[in-house]
Design an enzyme around this catalytic site. Structure first.
Site, PDB file in Angstrom:
ATOM      1  N   SER A 149      -3.525  -0.289   0.494  1.00  8.22           N
ATOM      2  CA  SER A 149      -3.426  -0.876   1.827  1.00  8.22           C
ATOM      3  C   SER A 149      -3.667  -2.277   1.892  1.00  8.22           C
ATOM      4  O   SER A 149      -3.434  -3.102   1.133  1.00  8.22           O
ATOM      5  CB  SER A 149      -3.719   0.057   2.983  1.00  8.22           C
ATOM      6  OG  SER A 149      -3.139  -0.321   4.229  1.00  8.22           O
TER       7      SER A 149
ATOM      8  N   HIS B 280       1.412   6.704   4.662  1.00  8.46           N
ATOM      9  CA  HIS B 280       0.514   6.161   4.271  1.00  8.46           C
ATOM     10  C   HIS B 280      -0.810   6.413   4.099  1.00  8.46           C
ATOM     11  O   HIS B 280      -1.367   6.976   5.115  1.00  8.46           O
ATOM     12  CB  HIS B 280       0.638   4.552   5.364  1.00  8.46           C
ATOM     13  CG  HIS B 280      -0.169   3.536   5.061  1.00  8.46           C
ATOM     14  ND1 HIS B 280       0.324   2.392   4.455  1.00  8.46           N
ATOM     15  CD2 HIS B 280      -1.504   3.167   5.139  1.00  8.46           C
ATOM     16  CE1 HIS B 280      -0.517   1.351   4.366  1.00  8.46           C
ATOM     17  NE2 HIS B 280      -1.623   1.738   4.824  1.00  8.46           N
TER      18      HIS B 280
ATOM     19  N   ASP C 283       6.554   5.105   4.265  1.00  4.21           N
ATOM     20  CA  ASP C 283       5.596   4.116   4.790  1.00  4.21           C
ATOM     21  C   ASP C 283       6.370   2.925   5.582  1.00  4.21           C
ATOM     22  O   ASP C 283       7.124   2.333   4.980  1.00  4.21           O
ATOM     23  CB  ASP C 283       4.852   3.711   3.764  1.00  4.21           C
ATOM     24  CG  ASP C 283       3.668   2.928   3.888  1.00  4.21           C
ATOM     25  OD1 ASP C 283       3.426   2.787   5.269  1.00  4.21           O
ATOM     26  OD2 ASP C 283       2.914   2.394   2.970  1.00  4.21           O
TER      27      ASP C 283
END
Length: 838
Positions: free
Chosen positions: A487, A786, A756
């Site tokens: 991320s 995610h 995602d």
């Protein structure tokens, strides 16, 4: 004597070929074994049927094409409409008839739009072996919703005469998924509008910033609560949904106690004991979830995500993870040092300590190693151990220390640049250290909004250079170095490598980025549309995190009284509050169930045409909402979604007028959000693959005439829409970096999630690197949200996805023979889950 033959077509629903009774006896049924799908015929246990529903819906997604699924759903809906319309004037029968009519309308309107998206989706894939992009994900999500409705409709058709049929429960399920299907149809129309403006292969909105802001401003007004109640996580693998439900209940409960001047322990305890009504009332949970995501600031999300940093939770997580010999929190002194230049090692460059915003300060890093290796117990390294940090060094007798590893992994954790540390990511890092046989150094960079860009980048780059220079202390020879992150950490992997190339120092041998954020500019893309329903990454939350990282002003909710109390004072205060919350929590649970039983007894005493169980929070939701008066949210669910395309019908009844007033204005938008690009002539050949209908949707009409999605009742969203110039900095949005900078990157391995909102970030960066001839791989995992790395121990699917990340890192640390210094250069693919991609 006439046989009543029932055939099962590709959709699995039954088609009656002869309706003649069979001498009054039970009619035998003949099935096609090859095409028979699981039928919902268990009339003895609806809870068991509910548990089977996600798996069967997933099978429907895998086995049926879109047209067959739609036709099957429409046929079942019409059959159920005919049945419930003949059941008299009861409220429940009318609502069931109405909801199936809504299902039929939305399915017929959605199917051609999905077909058009699928017809051009291949233009946006990385390559034929990797059929993944936001358009495909949006179609897949809509198919999931259709499959759930198909399964539920079939179940109703099979069990509606049974005495065990729970009418109100099934009605609530159908209304929830109808609401979700309506909102998904709106997202598909938004995606079609993106198709008109974007060149083939470009997934992000290419209009100017003003048009982008207008597009996002309109998009965020859509109703979202339906995705956070009964439909929560319907698009993900069934194994992940109980976890998402737990998270959502915890979040809305946590939101109730936010701003009460409590710290982590007390708020968590309060949330635990006052979450009863959210657990038993999905509609209330969805409405509260929407309110929180739209209105609470980044400080709330920082506090909630940091719950995983609590000593109790992190200790429990570590108990279930691999046991390592070394886990040390180190404090790197803010002292400048010299690094040799790659082009000429006789020359050096000075690496200065981080300075942005807060001035020079130490950088915290965590060293994790499965074996105790040479250098890791040295006095020089021991002098860097943070005194009040976690310290774990197992020194049971062994014949000798393990030699230094050839490899070193430098890790940057995720958390939206605003939350978490290496502690919450330690469980899977320990597994990496065991499986890869290499020490890992994870950087605890400073977090926004207190330390915005470029502070985190400066600290990560400083720690990376320090690790290269002092790799012997970390138990590594430094022959192979891999940057890894998830991320926000994936973003830092790219920017640290770009900064290393800009300084002329050694770049890493490769990058493994899991679901990275590479475009921090608020640009619309088809996968970003999925943030409307994503429980872990809503668009408003993403925007607030990026805004904080960019240095935008945020409200300061820090309390001077907390600072004055000190740590021990806060612990004593939280203990007292915890005891109080035990009492309040018990009362809350009792009140929730007493409210339910009281409402039941009250309804039994009222003369009603047909008994029907209501939500326990209906009274709580029946508060004035502007023009809605005191109508409850549950009652409005069907009314809002039963609005027909026939304007004459809707204007004849007060109920339809209320729905039209509740929903968006019926007049088309006056803003042309998607203007054709100036260089449209150069792309004319590729644009020919778009039909005239697709191109026509890019003008003023947002939706087809008669279609009105639900709009949010939570008021204006506190979300910065206009882009700050700093987010265009390539060291903040690496996707916007010029070609000359991207060519300096080492081999890149990206692991993305098909569902995602950040998927298009990965696809577009991989496309740019591929076009530049840079070694890049892209693997896309199905049906996971995610942040799956922190959920690696949750289920089989997350474990497999985490193993894929380990495999990518291994490619960097030990490239296959004959691959050269770049390692693997072209592999890509989609790793299928329970629902295949079509």
């Amino acid at each position: 004597m006439t046989w009543h033959v029932v055939l099962t077509d590709l959709s699995g629903w039954e088609v009656a070929c002869a309706a003649t009774p069979w001498a009054g006896q039970p009619r035998p049924r003949v099935y096609c074994p090859r095409l028979l799908l699981a039928q919902a015929t268990d009339q003895q246990s609806q809870p068991r049927e509910a548990r089977k529903m996600p798996r069967r819906a997933s099978r429907l997604i895998h086995n049926m094409d879109l047209r067959t699924m739609t036709q099957s759903l429409v046929t079942l809906a019409e059959d159920n409409i005919a049945f419930f319309s003949s059941q008299g004037p009861g409220e429940t029968a009318q609502r069931l008839s109405g909801v199936f009519a809504g299902v039929r309308e939305q399915a017929l309107g959605l199917e051609p739009a999905l077909g058009r998206l699928l017809g051009v989706a291949h233009l946006f894939d990385l390559d034929p072996e990797t059929p993944a992009n936001g358009y495909r994900s949006l179609v897949h999500t809509a198919r999931c919703c259709l499959a759930h409705l198909l399964h539920k409709s079939r179940y109703v058709a099979s069990n509606r005469r049974s005495i065990f049929f729970r009418t109100s429960h099934n009605l609530a399920e159908l209304e929830a998924y109808l609401a979700a299907l309506t909102q998904l149809r709106a997202l598909v129309y938004y995606a079609q509008r993106l198709l008109v403006t974007n060149r083939p292969g470009v997934l992000f909105f290419e209009g100017d910033e003003g048009l982008t802001a207008d597009f996002l401003r309109e998009y965020v007004t859509l109703h979202k609560g339906c995705f956070y109640g009964r439909c929560l996580g319907f698009q993900f693998t069934p194994a992940i949904r109980p976890f998402l439900q737990t998270i959502s209940i915890g979040l809305v409960s946590f939101g109730e106690h936010y701003k009460r001047n409590e710290t982590g322990l007390s708020v968590a305890a309060s949330s635990l004991f006052t979450s009863g009504r959210f657990a038993i009332d999905p509609e209330l949970r969805g409405a509260e979830f929407e309110r929180i995501t739209q209105n609470l600031d980044v400080h709330f999300w920082k506090a909630f995500w940091n719950i995983t940093e609590m000593e109790v939770l992190s200790s429990l997580a570590n108990m279930a993870s691999a046991t390592v010999r070394v886990s040390r929190l180190l404090s790197l002194p803010p002292e400048a040092f010299e690094m040799p230049l790659t082009a000429d090692p006789t020359l050096t460059v000075t690496i200065s300590p981080p300075l942005a915003h807060t001035g020079p300060g130490p950088v915290l890093v965590r060293l994790i190693s499965y074996d105790l290796r040479e250098g890791q117990d040295s006095e020089e390294l021991s002098s860097l151990i943070k005194s009040n940090g976690q310290r774990s060094l197992e020194l049971w007798p062994r014949p000798q220390q393990a030699p230094r590893s050839r490899s070193l992994i430098v890790h940057f954790h995720g958390g939206g640049f605003v939350a978490q540390t290496s502690r919450s990511h330690e469980p899977y890092l320990k597994s990496w250290a065991q499986e890869l046989g290499a020490p890992i150094i994870s950087i605890d960079y400073s977090l926004a909004p207190e330390a915005p860009f470029p502070r985190a980048l400066e600290e990560c780059f400083f720690a990376y250079c320090w690790a290269i220079k002092h790799c012997a202390l970390l138990g590594s020879t430094g022959e192979r170095i891999c940057l890894a992150g998830d991320s926000a950490g994936g973003n830092l992997c790219f920017t640290v490598a770009l900064r290393a190339a800009a300084y002329g120092v050694r770049v890493p041998d490769g990058i493994m980025a899991a679901y990275p954020a590479t475009m921090l500019q608020p640009a619309a893309s088809p996968s970003r549309l999925l943030s409307l329903m994503d429980p872990l990454l809503p668009l408003s939350v993403l925007s607030k995190c990026v805004s904080a990282y960019a240095g935008a002003k945020t409200e300061d909710h820090s309390n001077s009284d907390q600072k004055a109390l000190g740590m021990m004072g806060l612990v004593r205060r939280d203990t007292a509050l915890l005891l109080r919350d035990f009492r309040l929590g018990a009362s809350s649970w009792l009140n929730s169930f007493l409210e339910l039983s009281g409402r039941k007894s009250q309804k039994m005493s009222e003369p009603i045409a047909e008994p029907m169980r209501r939500s326990v929070s209906e009274a709580a939701l029946a508060q004035p909402q502007g023009p809605l008066g005191t109508d409850s949210l549950k009652n409005l669910t069907l009314r809002d979604l039963s609005l027909r395309g026939n304007s004459e019908t809707s204007s004849d009844t007060p109920e339809m007028s209320l729905s039209a007033e509740t929903l968006s204005p019926s007049t088309p938008s006056d803003v042309n959000f998607l203007l054709p690009p100036e260089d449209a002539g150069e792309e004319a050949e590729a644009k020919n693959e778009l039909s005239p209908m697709d191109r026509g949707l890019g003008v003023r009409a947002a939706f087809p005439e008669g279609f009105h999605p639900r709009r949010s009742s939570q008021g204006a969203t506190q979300m910065p829409l206009y882009s700050s110039p700093i987010v265009k900095n390539p060291f903040m949005s690496p996707l916007l970096a010029p070609d000359s900078m991207l060519k300096s990157l080492p081999p890149v391995h990206i692991v993305a999630c098909a569902l995602d909102p950040m998927l298009d970030d990965s696809v577009m960066l991989a496309r740019r690197l591929r076009n530049l001839g840079q070694p890049v791989t892209l693997r896309v995992v199905e049906d996971l949200p995610h942040g799956f790395l922190t959920l690696a121990a949750l289920c089989r699917e997350t474990r497999q996805a985490a193993e894929l990340c380990v495999e990518r890192i291994r490619l960097v640390l030990t490239p296959p023979a004959g691959a050269g210094p770049s390692g693997e250069t072209g592999a890509a693919g989609v790793d299928g889950g329970c629902g295949g991609r079509h």
